[in-house]
Every structure is written in structure tokens, then in C-alpha cells.
Scaffold this motif. Sequence first.
Motif, PDB file in Angstrom:
ATOM      1  N   PHE A 172      28.078   5.017  52.094  1.00 46.59           N
ATOM      2  CA  PHE A 172      28.553   5.266  53.457  1.00 46.59           C
ATOM      3  C   PHE A 172      28.701   3.957  54.235  1.00 46.59           C
ATOM      4  O   PHE A 172      29.730   3.705  54.873  1.00 46.59           O
ATOM      5  N   LEU A 173      27.669   3.109  54.162  1.00 46.90           N
ATOM      6  CA  LEU A 173      27.727   1.832  54.883  1.00 46.90           C
ATOM      7  C   LEU A 173      28.884   0.969  54.392  1.00 46.90           C
ATOM      8  O   LEU A 173      29.596   0.341  55.189  1.00 46.90           O
ATOM      9  N   ARG A 174      29.061   0.932  53.083  1.00 46.99           N
ATOM     10  CA  ARG A 174      30.135   0.103  52.530  1.00 46.99           C
ATOM     11  C   ARG A 174      31.507   0.661  52.868  1.00 46.99           C
ATOM     12  O   ARG A 174      32.490  -0.084  52.911  1.00 46.99           O
ATOM     13  N   ALA A 175      31.583   1.957  53.130  1.00 48.25           N
ATOM     14  CA  ALA A 175      32.859   2.557  53.517  1.00 48.25           C
ATOM     15  C   ALA A 175      33.164   2.321  54.995  1.00 48.25           C
ATOM     16  O   ALA A 175      34.322   2.139  55.387  1.00 48.25           O
ATOM     17  N   VAL A 176      32.113   2.300  55.822  1.00 43.87           N
ATOM     18  CA  VAL A 176      32.298   2.202  57.269  1.00 43.87           C
ATOM     19  C   VAL A 176      32.457   0.757  57.731  1.00 43.87           C
ATOM     20  O   VAL A 176      33.297   0.444  58.584  1.00 43.87           O
ATOM     21  N   LEU A 177      31.638  -0.150  57.179  1.00 47.13           N
ATOM     22  CA  LEU A 177      31.591  -1.523  57.705  1.00 47.13           C
ATOM     23  C   LEU A 177      32.930  -2.266  57.643  1.00 47.13           C
ATOM     24  O   LEU A 177      33.188  -3.114  58.509  1.00 47.13           O
ATOM     25  N   PRO A 178      33.819  -2.003  56.657  1.00 44.71           N
ATOM     26  CA  PRO A 178      35.114  -2.688  56.692  1.00 44.71           C
ATOM     27  C   PRO A 178      35.927  -2.395  57.953  1.00 44.71           C
ATOM     28  O   PRO A 178      36.832  -3.170  58.299  1.00 44.71           O
ATOM     29  N   LEU A 194      15.546  -0.934  64.325  1.00 39.75           N
ATOM     30  CA  LEU A 194      15.254  -0.763  62.898  1.00 39.75           C
ATOM     31  C   LEU A 194      14.750   0.646  62.608  1.00 39.75           C
ATOM     32  O   LEU A 194      15.110   1.254  61.590  1.00 39.75           O
ATOM     33  N   LYS A 195      13.921   1.172  63.489  1.00 41.77           N
ATOM     34  CA  LYS A 195      13.391   2.520  63.312  1.00 41.77           C
ATOM     35  C   LYS A 195      14.507   3.557  63.314  1.00 41.77           C
ATOM     36  O   LYS A 195      14.522   4.475  62.487  1.00 41.77           O
ATOM     37  N   ILE A 196      15.456   3.423  64.225  1.00 37.67           N
ATOM     38  CA  ILE A 196      16.579   4.369  64.296  1.00 37.67           C
ATOM     39  C   ILE A 196      17.382   4.332  63.003  1.00 37.67           C
ATOM     40  O   ILE A 196      17.722   5.374  62.431  1.00 37.67           O
ATOM     41  N   LEU A 197      17.670   3.137  62.514  1.00 41.42           N
ATOM     42  CA  LEU A 197      18.443   3.013  61.280  1.00 41.42           C
ATOM     43  C   LEU A 197      17.662   3.523  60.069  1.00 41.42           C
ATOM     44  O   LEU A 197      18.222   4.194  59.192  1.00 41.42           O
ATOM     45  N   SER A 200      26.196   3.510  66.321  1.00 40.35           N
ATOM     46  CA  SER A 200      26.971   3.431  67.564  1.00 40.35           C
ATOM     47  C   SER A 200      26.375   2.453  68.564  1.00 40.35           C
ATOM     48  O   SER A 200      26.394   2.685  69.769  1.00 40.35           O
ATOM     49  N   ASP A 201      25.839   1.365  68.065  1.00 39.57           N
ATOM     50  CA  ASP A 201      25.233   0.348  68.921  1.00 39.57           C
ATOM     51  C   ASP A 201      25.527  -1.011  68.308  1.00 39.57           C
ATOM     52  O   ASP A 201      25.385  -1.200  67.087  1.00 39.57           O
ATOM     53  N   ALA A 202      25.884  -1.978  69.122  1.00 42.06           N
ATOM     54  CA  ALA A 202      26.282  -3.290  68.615  1.00 42.06           C
ATOM     55  C   ALA A 202      25.138  -3.994  67.888  1.00 42.06           C
ATOM     56  O   ALA A 202      25.350  -4.650  66.857  1.00 42.06           O
ATOM     57  N   THR A 203      23.922  -3.863  68.412  1.00 43.24           N
ATOM     58  CA  THR A 203      22.777  -4.513  67.765  1.00 43.24           C
ATOM     59  C   THR A 203      22.518  -3.907  66.400  1.00 43.24           C
ATOM     60  O   THR A 203      22.226  -4.625  65.423  1.00 43.24           O
ATOM     61  N   ARG A 204      22.632  -2.574  66.295  1.00 41.09           N
ATOM     62  CA  ARG A 204      22.382  -1.932  65.007  1.00 41.09           C
ATOM     63  C   ARG A 204      23.477  -2.270  63.996  1.00 41.09           C
ATOM     64  O   ARG A 204      23.214  -2.392  62.792  1.00 41.09           O
ATOM     65  N   LEU A 205      24.683  -2.462  64.466  1.00 37.23           N
ATOM     66  CA  LEU A 205      25.747  -2.920  63.570  1.00 37.23           C
ATOM     67  C   LEU A 205      25.441  -4.324  63.058  1.00 37.23           C
ATOM     68  O   LEU A 205      25.660  -4.630  61.884  1.00 37.23           O
ATOM     69  N   ARG A 206      24.934  -5.174  63.938  1.00 38.76           N
ATOM     70  CA  ARG A 206      24.547  -6.520  63.499  1.00 38.76           C
ATOM     71  C   ARG A 206      23.452  -6.457  62.444  1.00 38.76           C
ATOM     72  O   ARG A 206      23.504  -7.168  61.440  1.00 38.76           O
TER      73      ARG A 206
END
Length: 307
Positions: A77-83, A46-49, A10-16
Amino acid sequence: MDLLHFKALSDATRLRLVHILLHYELSVNELVRILGMGQSRVSRHLKILAEAGLLASRRDGLWVFYTAPPGGEKLAFLRAVLPFVPPDAIMRADLVLAAQILEERARTTRQFFNAIAEDWDELNREVLGALDLAEVAGAALPAGCGTAVDLGCGTGAVLSRLLPGAGTLIGVDGSARMLELCRRRFQPEDLASGRVSLRIGELSHLPLRDQEADFACINLVLHHLPVPAEGLAEARRIMSPGGTLFLADFLAHSDETMRSRYGDHWLGFDEATLRASLERAGFRPGPPRREPVGRGLTLLLMTATAC
């Protein structure tokens, strides 16, 4: 998946970060450069992720590298969410810069080997001690081999040892100076006839056709590659089914001077990790052999069959 995983994203930097690391494995310093942020800020994200299990980390000496989970529910999960998060201009630019950084790694390696080519054989002897790696690699060559390839052939010490047992010999290296020295080991008629072919190229994009080789060896090369898995995948591409791959590389160690003196990118490999990498690339590895060599290092010698 629970709320923790959604909060981690839920953070733009972590999505990047996740978007980048689904494509590449990168060090903290490289990620700092891509994101244009301070190291403490990037490390916190990075630690949060990582604590949420959405990133995997790997320590290599003093460096820590991050990438997406290698498999399982978290990667799914990541591959399902990122699209549902279409990459914007910033995220696309992140991938362009990441690719440039990997190319810089490869270019630095090429420059290093061009510079030390004249001293390479002596440097190798310093590391290998009494072990005759050319003899060991030559012993792995199957009888009646058609085409044998030395990937990262350097000055040709191993390649020349393979010549009597192979119909055709191909040497590939990214350093033009190394190939120039390698050429001196062979008779002009062998080079002119095509029995010995020396080709400049990267191990991530080999200048060979699919299934061109019956035997290939990668000796003390994998730890120089920015992405070792790419080199193994290319090795499998150029090998005929049932072909033999011989691999020699260092067991994981902590001698940081190997980076500056020998241009090493990785400080060796964990045996289980290397076996898994070979299997993912399409090889069936046999039991490894360990040989103590110079500088307190241990060499892993492995033979694998192309599936």
C-alpha cells in the motif's frame, strides 16, 4: 485498505516519517533530530502510523526503532501511494540527514575500536569466558578451503587460527589500529606473498570482489553494525555459491552496559529474526547452537550456505 490507512497518511509530518522509514530503520531520538520537532509530537505521529499498521517497531533495550512494514499488504500500500507524493526539498533533506546519522553511527564505532584496540583481547575474554571462539570458528572452515575471510577481524585471534586450513586469508576491519595489531600475528613472508591480506573497510562496503571468498566468518561483529542487513548482504556478495558463512553473535539480551563498555549498537538478536535476515541475504542457515558465555549472555553460533 480502508479509510484508516488514508487518514494515517493525511498529515505532512506523517508523510515525512513514512518517506524516511521506507529507506531506513531509525530510533525515536534520531527521528526527532531529523524532523526538528519535540519527542512527544514525533511519538504521537509514530503511534498513529504504527496503529494503522503502516510502520513496524522494534525494541532494543531502552531504545525503540521504527521502519516500514517488512512486507505484505501494508508495505505494498505504501509503495503504491507514495509515488503520488513526490518528495519536496524538505523530504529530500530528511533522507540526507538520515544518511548522515547512519554515517555518524559508523564513525563513532570506528573511533571506539581504535581507542580500545590494545585492550580488545582482554575484553573479549571477559565476555566469552571459557569459550574459545577462534577454535569454534576454525572448526567450521571446510577442508581444502581456497579463500577464507574474517569480516571484522579485530586483532586477528580468529584469523590466525584459520591460516593452516586456507589457501588465502583475508582480514577486513574498520579500525586501522586493530589491523595494526592483527598484522603482528603473521609472518612477514605470509603478508609479503599475499597469502595473508589485511584490508581496511566497512562491512557495508567490503573491499572484496564478487564471489571472492569460499568461507567467511562474522564473529561478534553484527551487533556493532548500524544496519546489520547490509553487512549480511555484502557477505553474500563476496561469497561463491555454495560457500560457507560462520556467524557468532549474542542472543537478544537487556544488558545496557554492553553499549558503553563494548561499543555494542544492538543488544543481541532474536534467533528467528537472525535466521530470516540470513535467508533474505541469500543464505540457507543451518540449525543454531547456543553457548552460555560471560556476563550472563548467550552466544548464538550459526553456519549458513550461500545459495
